[in-house]
Design an enzyme around this catalytic site. Structure first.
Site, PDB file in Angstrom:
ATOM      1  N   SER A 208      38.224  44.201  40.011  1.00  0.00           N
ATOM      2  CA  SER A 208      39.084  45.144  40.504  1.00  0.00           C
ATOM      3  C   SER A 208      40.421  45.289  39.613  1.00  0.00           C
ATOM      4  CB  SER A 208      39.757  44.190  41.667  1.00  0.00           C
ATOM      5  OG  SER A 208      40.380  42.965  41.420  1.00  0.00           O
ATOM      6  N   HIS A 265      45.842  44.039  39.719  1.00  0.00           N
ATOM      7  CA  HIS A 265      45.795  45.139  40.224  1.00  0.00           C
ATOM      8  C   HIS A 265      46.839  46.305  39.898  1.00  0.00           C
ATOM      9  CE1 HIS A 265      43.567  43.480  43.881  1.00  0.00           C
ATOM     10  NE2 HIS A 265      42.738  43.434  42.779  1.00  0.00           N
TER      11      HIS A 265
END
Length: 290
Positions: A208, A265
């Site tokens: 991610s 992230h």
């Protein structure tokens, strides 16, 4: 199909007649507006012919023809063909699948310990991590990037794999496999270190952070140097940014999705925007102006 800008003209210039000529001749093209100019984009393979055509018939001429190579009808390539055109994307996903199988999607801690950011050992109910300086001093540099291959659960792997397939292929098609691999490793390193720096030693992993890097790269690159490969649907960009905000708010963890590597992230998105900025500016300088 790679496209290039063949014309950059003031908005006051009427391109209507010439665009109609291109349409009649079935020449793939696109007109965009950038910095107060109208820009004509065509496939690179016929760019020189289109420039010559404009020099001869800037207002269009329905009675003239240009010997432009016939363009085959655009067909969506099959899955096997997509794999051949995206070997690095496929390789990263295959490695993730293999690691997922070997680690039992996070259940096999012994196997997972070879790929985590820091080595660890189990002491009763506790996990003891080796300090980062000691880890790097022992030559275990691969740990800076390998957490991207670790996934915790089939949904985690499926979602990350789907998005890497979508974004990775775009970059591989536009900038090549070597650049995709370099960006993937860079985004993994930055996002992993960001998570370690802000969250401390822990068991984290997944693609991610890399995905947010790829998203930021495509987003900013497209703003500076538009091209079809990086033109993401607005809904995709909004959805991923909203998801990031929800994760940062803690709401996602509260409803049962587990701990989220928010620093990874944010770190991935930040470095991706930076590479997109640099790449877009460089590509913009290379684009000829006519």
């Amino acid at each position: 199909m790679s496209t290039v800008a063949v014309l950059r003209l003031p908005l006051s210039v009427d391109l209507g007649g010439f665009v109609k000529l291109l349409q009649r001749m079935q020449v793939p093209h696109r007109v965009s507006e950038e910095a107060g100019e109208q820009v004509l984009w065509v496939p690179q393979s016929i760019s020189d012919d289109v420039r010559v055509l404009y020099q001869r018939f800037p207002a269009g001429d329905p009675d003239q023809q240009l010997d432009i190579p016939d363009q085959a009808p655009i067909q969506r390539p099959g899955f096997i063909q997509q794999l051949r055109h995206s070997p690095i994307t496929a390789l990263v996903l295959l490695a993730s699948l293999i690691v997922g199988a070997v680690t039992l999607l996070g259940e096999n801690l012994q196997a997972m310990s070879w790929l985590t950011f820091l080595p660890f050992r189990i002491l009763g109910e506790y996990i003891q991590f080796t300090p980062l300086a000691e880890t790097l001093a022992s030559g275990q540099w691969w740990r800076l990037v390998t957490p991207m291959l670790i996934h915790f659960g089939i949904l985690h792997l499926a979602m990350n794999g789907m998005w890497y397939w979508e974004l990775g292929r775009r970059i591989e098609a536009r900038q090549g496999g070597i650049n995709l691999l370099g960006l993937t490793l860079l985004f993994s390193l930055v996002s992993n270190y960001a998570q370690y720096a802000f969250g401390g030693p822990g068991l984290f992993g997944g693609l991610s952070g890399v995905l947010y890097g790829l998203l930021g790269h495509c987003w900013i690159f497209q703003l500076l140097s538009p091209n079809p490969a990086y033109r993401l649907p607005r809904g995709v960009l909004v959805m991923m940014l909203v998801w990031l905000v929800l994760c940062l708010s803690g709401l996602v963890s509260m409803i049962g999705f587990g701990e989220i590597a928010n620093a990874a992230h944010v770190g991935g998105l930040a470095i991706g925007c930076l590479t997109g900025l640099l790449g877009g500016l460089y590509n913009r300088r290379k684009t000829p102006i006519y």
